[in-house]
Scaffold this motif. Structure first.
Motif, mmCIF file in Angstrom:
data_model
loop_
_atom_site.group_PDB
_atom_site.id
_atom_site.type_symbol
_atom_site.label_atom_id
_atom_site.label_comp_id
_atom_site.label_asym_id
_atom_site.label_seq_id
_atom_site.Cartn_x
_atom_site.Cartn_y
_atom_site.Cartn_z
ATOM 1 N N ILE A 73 0.792 -1.020 -0.249
ATOM 2 C CA ILE A 73 -0.037 0.011 -0.204
ATOM 3 C C ILE A 73 0.764 1.420 -0.199
ATOM 4 O O ILE A 73 1.421 1.239 0.602
ATOM 5 C CB ILE A 73 -0.585 -0.104 1.280
ATOM 6 N N LEU A 85 -6.628 1.236 3.032
ATOM 7 C CA LEU A 85 -7.069 1.677 3.968
ATOM 8 C C LEU A 85 -8.887 1.367 4.692
ATOM 9 O O LEU A 85 -8.974 0.283 5.415
ATOM 10 C CB LEU A 85 -6.786 2.492 4.213
ATOM 11 N N ASP A 88 -9.405 -1.875 4.766
ATOM 12 C CA ASP A 88 -8.797 -2.846 5.765
ATOM 13 C C ASP A 88 -7.143 -3.255 5.629
ATOM 14 O O ASP A 88 -6.922 -4.373 5.447
ATOM 15 C CB ASP A 88 -9.757 -4.242 6.906
ATOM 16 N N GLY A 89 -6.936 -3.171 4.470
ATOM 17 C CA GLY A 89 -5.389 -2.923 4.192
ATOM 18 C C GLY A 89 -5.503 -4.649 2.978
ATOM 19 O O GLY A 89 -6.561 -4.260 2.132
#
Length: 210
Positions: A73, A85, A88-89
């Motif tokens: 990321i 993000l 949630d990654g």
């Protein structure tokens, strides 16, 4: 899933493939790290749900797949970072969407092109499509040995594709080469091997082939 460009890596620089008359697939680039400008790395990068997935391969290694895969990321791409993000990654869905099959196809095709132009000494000798003598078995054993020493993880498949036969036939030929005393194996379940003195004698162009 969208191919993207990557920033330059420290110590290397991107090459313009058009100087060789080449157009690489979208998202794929060539890199050099010496003044002579010879390609040493093939790189492809994609964005999947805001995650940058980068494949790298080195044409000096004869492989059909990447030598590394990274997922990042990256803060320099704010829009992608925000999307990643928000999800949630790096998620399991992203991992399942990594286009490894596509990367392997690109690396196989362009790795061969790069080696043919810049590293001809790394190209293995032609693999016999038809076996007519012990010499043909010796050549088959030699190519297998070279590929395993160079790090090829699927030598039988690579050889079968090059000869235009199926993998089972190629496997049978390697077994026969061992039975003829042309290839010393490392042990059960271990890939690779070494040529015997008999195989080396057959491959010596000064010897009479019968």
């Amino acid at each position: 899933m969208t191919p993207i460009d990557m920033p330059r890596r420290s110590g290397s620089y991107e090459l313009d493939p058009s100087q060789y008359g080449w157009t690489l697939p979208d998202g794929w680039t060539l890199w050099a790290d010496t003044p002579d400008g010879i390609p040493v790395e093939l790189r492809g990068t994609y964005v999947i749900d805001g995650v940058h997935v980068t494949f790298t391969a080195e044409p000096r290694w004869i492989t059909n797949g990447p030598l590394s895969v990274s997922l990042d990321i990256t803060p320099y791409d704010t829009e992608s970072a925000n999307r990643a993000l928000d999800s949630d990654g790096i998620t399991l869905q992203v991992l399942r969407s990594v286009p490894l099959g596509e990367a392997r196809r690109v690396i196989t095709e362009w790795g061969d092109r790069i080696r043919e132009r810049f590293y001809p000494e790394l190209l293995p000798p032609p693999i016999p499509k038809h076996i007519t003598s012990d010499y043909d078995y010796a050549v088959t054993a030699m190519v297998y040995m070279q590929l395993t020493h160079m790090g090829e993880r699927r030598p039988l498949q690579a050889m079968a594709e090059a000869a235009g036969i199926n993998r089972e036939t190629m496997s049978a030929r390697l077994r026969r080469a061992r039975q003829l005393g042309l290839l010393i194996t490392y042990g059960a379940g271990k890939p690779g091997g070494e040529l015997t003195d008999k195989a080396i004698a057959l491959l010596n162009p000064s010897d009479e082939r019968k």
